[in-house]
Design a protein around this motif. Structure first.
Motif, PDB file in Angstrom:
ATOM      1  N   GLY A  91      13.473  34.336  23.924  1.00 29.13           N
ATOM      2  CA  GLY A  91      14.266  35.304  24.813  1.00 29.13           C
ATOM      3  C   GLY A  91      14.452  34.362  26.119  1.00 29.13           C
ATOM      4  N   ALA A  92      15.291  35.046  26.958  1.00 26.36           N
ATOM      5  CA  ALA A  92      15.762  34.225  28.292  1.00 26.36           C
ATOM      6  C   ALA A  92      14.387  33.667  29.038  1.00 26.36           C
ATOM      7  CB  ALA A  92      16.263  35.157  29.181  1.00 26.36           C
ATOM      8  N   ASN A  93      13.417  34.222  28.979  1.00 31.30           N
ATOM      9  CA  ASN A  93      11.989  33.845  29.441  1.00 31.30           C
ATOM     10  C   ASN A  93      11.094  32.888  28.898  1.00 31.30           C
ATOM     11  OD1 ASN A  93      12.883  35.103  32.173  1.00 31.30           O
ATOM     12  ND2 ASN A  93      12.045  36.882  31.392  1.00 31.30           N
ATOM     13  N   ASP A  94      11.278  32.627  27.454  1.00 32.57           N
ATOM     14  CA  ASP A  94      10.669  31.899  26.589  1.00 32.57           C
ATOM     15  C   ASP A  94      10.685  30.347  27.055  1.00 32.57           C
ATOM     16  OD1 ASP A  94       9.780  33.763  25.331  1.00 32.57           O
ATOM     17  OD2 ASP A  94      10.939  33.767  23.863  1.00 32.57           O
ATOM     18  N   ASP A  95       9.684  29.738  27.573  1.00 32.95           N
ATOM     19  CA  ASP A  95       9.985  28.215  28.016  1.00 32.95           C
ATOM     20  C   ASP A  95       8.552  27.620  28.049  1.00 32.95           C
ATOM     21  OD1 ASP A  95      11.024  26.149  29.462  1.00 32.95           O
ATOM     22  OD2 ASP A  95      10.409  26.805  31.441  1.00 32.95           O
ATOM     23  N   ASP A  96       8.114  27.401  27.109  1.00 31.56           N
ATOM     24  CA  ASP A  96       6.664  26.618  26.773  1.00 31.56           C
ATOM     25  C   ASP A  96       6.880  25.354  25.645  1.00 31.56           C
ATOM     26  OD1 ASP A  96       7.066  28.108  24.465  1.00 31.56           O
ATOM     27  OD2 ASP A  96       5.473  29.310  24.552  1.00 31.56           O
ATOM     28  N   LEU A  97       7.738  24.864  25.427  1.00 35.58           N
ATOM     29  CA  LEU A  97       8.137  23.843  24.574  1.00 35.58           C
ATOM     30  C   LEU A  97       7.733  22.523  25.309  1.00 35.58           C
ATOM     31  CD1 LEU A  97       8.921  22.434  21.894  1.00 35.58           C
ATOM     32  CD2 LEU A  97      10.964  22.373  22.752  1.00 35.58           C
ATOM     33  N   THR A  98       6.925  21.760  25.106  1.00 33.17           N
ATOM     34  CA  THR A  98       6.570  20.514  25.467  1.00 33.17           C
ATOM     35  C   THR A  98       7.400  19.243  24.806  1.00 33.17           C
ATOM     36  OG1 THR A  98       4.506  20.083  24.249  1.00 33.17           O
ATOM     37  CG2 THR A  98       4.310  21.402  26.164  1.00 33.17           C
ATOM     38  N   LEU A 108      12.842  26.152  25.450  1.00 30.72           N
ATOM     39  CA  LEU A 108      13.153  25.189  26.517  1.00 30.72           C
ATOM     40  C   LEU A 108      14.480  25.909  27.508  1.00 30.72           C
ATOM     41  CD1 LEU A 108      12.710  22.387  27.724  1.00 30.72           C
ATOM     42  CD2 LEU A 108      14.368  21.330  26.000  1.00 30.72           C
ATOM     43  N   ASN A 109      13.849  26.465  28.488  1.00 28.39           N
ATOM     44  CA  ASN A 109      14.430  27.264  29.417  1.00 28.39           C
ATOM     45  C   ASN A 109      14.274  26.746  30.899  1.00 28.39           C
ATOM     46  OD1 ASN A 109      16.800  29.058  30.108  1.00 28.39           O
ATOM     47  ND2 ASN A 109      14.981  30.492  29.931  1.00 28.39           N
ATOM     48  N   ARG A 110      14.644  25.523  31.123  1.00 31.98           N
ATOM     49  CA  ARG A 110      13.938  25.178  32.436  1.00 31.98           C
ATOM     50  C   ARG A 110      15.217  24.585  33.386  1.00 31.98           C
ATOM     51  NH1 ARG A 110       9.589  21.962  29.304  1.00 31.98           N
ATOM     52  NH2 ARG A 110       9.523  24.056  28.550  1.00 31.98           N
ATOM     53  N   CYS A 111      16.335  24.714  32.934  1.00 36.04           N
ATOM     54  CA  CYS A 111      17.540  24.151  33.436  1.00 36.04           C
ATOM     55  C   CYS A 111      18.751  25.281  33.729  1.00 36.04           C
ATOM     56  CB  CYS A 111      17.991  22.777  33.023  1.00 36.04           C
ATOM     57  SG  CYS A 111      16.747  21.564  33.118  1.00 36.04           S
ATOM     58  N   VAL A 112      19.586  25.358  34.485  1.00 35.97           N
ATOM     59  CA  VAL A 112      21.111  26.004  34.632  1.00 35.97           C
ATOM     60  C   VAL A 112      21.970  24.933  35.030  1.00 35.97           C
ATOM     61  CG1 VAL A 112      19.701  28.005  34.944  1.00 35.97           C
ATOM     62  CG2 VAL A 112      20.528  26.774  36.826  1.00 35.97           C
ATOM     63  N   VAL A 113      23.198  25.388  34.678  1.00 36.34           N
ATOM     64  CA  VAL A 113      24.405  24.783  35.075  1.00 36.34           C
ATOM     65  C   VAL A 113      25.117  25.404  36.191  1.00 36.34           C
ATOM     66  CG1 VAL A 113      26.835  23.920  34.424  1.00 36.34           C
ATOM     67  CG2 VAL A 113      24.856  23.876  33.007  1.00 36.34           C
ATOM     68  N   GLY A 140      32.127  18.050  40.216  1.00 36.38           N
ATOM     69  CA  GLY A 140      32.178  19.075  39.120  1.00 36.38           C
ATOM     70  C   GLY A 140      30.936  19.769  38.983  1.00 36.38           C
ATOM     71  N   LEU A 141      30.722  20.039  37.722  1.00 37.38           N
ATOM     72  CA  LEU A 141      29.396  20.797  37.280  1.00 37.38           C
ATOM     73  C   LEU A 141      28.105  19.844  37.405  1.00 37.38           C
ATOM     74  CD1 LEU A 141      30.547  22.793  34.438  1.00 37.38           C
ATOM     75  CD2 LEU A 141      30.352  23.603  36.687  1.00 37.38           C
ATOM     76  N   GLY A 142      27.122  20.663  37.665  1.00 33.97           N
ATOM     77  CA  GLY A 142      25.917  19.807  37.606  1.00 33.97           C
ATOM     78  C   GLY A 142      24.621  20.475  37.049  1.00 33.97           C
ATOM     79  N   VAL A 143      23.470  19.967  36.844  1.00 29.16           N
ATOM     80  CA  VAL A 143      22.201  20.755  36.169  1.00 29.16           C
ATOM     81  C   VAL A 143      21.180  20.970  37.141  1.00 29.16           C
ATOM     82  CG1 VAL A 143      20.511  20.628  34.411  1.00 29.16           C
ATOM     83  CG2 VAL A 143      22.902  19.815  33.819  1.00 29.16           C
ATOM     84  N   PHE A 144      20.558  22.100  37.281  1.00 27.60           N
ATOM     85  CA  PHE A 144      19.565  22.464  38.411  1.00 27.60           C
ATOM     86  C   PHE A 144      18.287  22.974  37.838  1.00 27.60           C
ATOM     87  CE2 PHE A 144      23.544  22.566  40.392  1.00 27.60           C
ATOM     88  CZ  PHE A 144      23.428  22.125  41.583  1.00 27.60           C
ATOM     89  N   ALA A 145      17.272  22.817  38.193  1.00 19.69           N
ATOM     90  CA  ALA A 145      15.950  23.296  37.877  1.00 19.69           C
ATOM     91  C   ALA A 145      15.773  24.704  38.025  1.00 19.69           C
ATOM     92  CB  ALA A 145      14.877  22.456  38.466  1.00 19.69           C
ATOM     93  N   SER A 146      15.489  25.407  36.991  1.00 19.09           N
ATOM     94  CA  SER A 146      15.530  26.927  37.185  1.00 19.09           C
ATOM     95  C   SER A 146      14.138  27.354  37.510  1.00 19.09           C
ATOM     96  CB  SER A 146      15.822  27.714  36.027  1.00 19.09           C
ATOM     97  OG  SER A 146      15.194  27.380  34.714  1.00 19.09           O
TER      98      SER A 146
END
Length: 297
Positions: free
Chosen positions: A47-54, A96-101, A110-116
């Motif tokens: 899901g959108a909030n699944d973010d525990d991969l190391t 792995l869901n800790r960045c957004v564009v 142009g575009l960049g990557v940001f920590a969510s």
């Protein structure tokens, strides 16, 4: 030109049991064919909030797959071939869901990557995608020999065009992996937060080759970068935080002065047939300056 061939393995029923602990997508990425889905663990939809991969967990999975193939009596696939197979894939449903564009804070970048979310130093941020594997007959960038292209299995058939890989835009997202291999990321694909390494900017740029400009670039790029590219068991390229990064902060890496100096050079046109690619380039924005995306100098 020539084709990069990756042999496939067909596992026996007893061997199916041995690979149950591996995510099915990893085995497929490594080139295993005819996997019994009733005995092989499949990847759970995230899901959108699944973010525990190391990074440790993902590296361990790669190591297990390499060890699994190494122990197969009839395997004719080298460890290097397996690594190249997994380099040219985007693993689905990674937690792995800790960045957004978003639009970069760097002028004309142009575009960049940001920590969510807040990310600690040393933590895995995202991955650099390999949508196509380029094999140079002699050395990366050497047009004295032929060049082969092999797309990842996740790339739709309609997008498997060597001309796209050899375009100026595509070459701006090319990364040298080995002496004779490089991977190219598709800049259009930015919807998966697990694979955004190709959109990350350098916090500084170098426009002149004189010593003063190079010294200034080195200092500014070092001061502003908060992430680094790292090899993951030869199977993937990861992006790791080199400093603590706060939620909403832009992620930056240092491309290296070689990247910026090479941008002013004229690339030799492809002449080796459908599989040929010109020399390595980097991202040019609509204004002719910078656009978001990773690279090594």
């Amino acid at each position: 030109s020539f084709t990069v061939n990756t042999p496939k393995l067909v596992l026996s029923r007893s061997q199916h049991e041995r690979c149950r602990k591996f995510p099915r997508c990893l085995l497929l990425a490594a080139g295993t064919d005819s996997i019994d889905t009733t005995t092989t663990t499949t990847t759970t939809t995230t899901g959108a909030n699944d973010d525990d991969l190391t990074k440790e967990e993902l590296a361990l999975r790669f190591k297990e797959v390499l060890a699994f193939y190494e122990n197969l009596d009839h395997s004719d696939m080298s460890q290097d071939t397996l690594c190249l197979s997994m380099l040219r894939t985007r693993l689905p449903d990674l937690r792995l869901n800790r960045c957004v564009v978003a639009e970069s804070t760097i002028p004309e970048a142009g575009l960049g990557v940001f920590a969510s979310r807040n990310v600690a130093k040393g933590e895995l941020l995202t991955l650099f995608p390999g949508d196509a594997l380029i094999e140079w007959q002699t050395a990366v960038g050497d047009f004295g020999g032929s060049v082969g292209v092999r797309f990842g299995d996740h790339v739709p058939a309609a997008d498997r065009e060597a001309g796209r890989v050899s375009s100026d835009m595509a070459r701006q997202y090319e990364v040298k992996i080995q002496a004779r291999h490089s991977i190219v990321a598709d800049p259009r694909w930015v919807g998966d937060p697990a694979y955004l390494g190709h959109i990350i900017n350098d916090g500084a740029f170098l426009s002149k080759p004189d010593n003063a400009s190079r010294t200034l670039y080195s200092r500014n790029s070092f001061d502003r970068h908060n992430a680094i590219f790292a090899d993951m068991v030869g199977c993937h390229l990861s992006v790791e935080a080199s400093k603590d990064i706060k939620k909403g902060e832009e992620v930056c890496v240092s491309y290296g002065e070689g990247y910026w100096l090479s941008r002013s050079k004229v690339a030799k046109p492809a002449t080796e047939g459908a599989g040929a690619v010109p020399s390595r380039g980097r991202k040019a924005s609509k204004k002719g300056n910078r656009k978001g995306g990773g690279g090594f100098g």
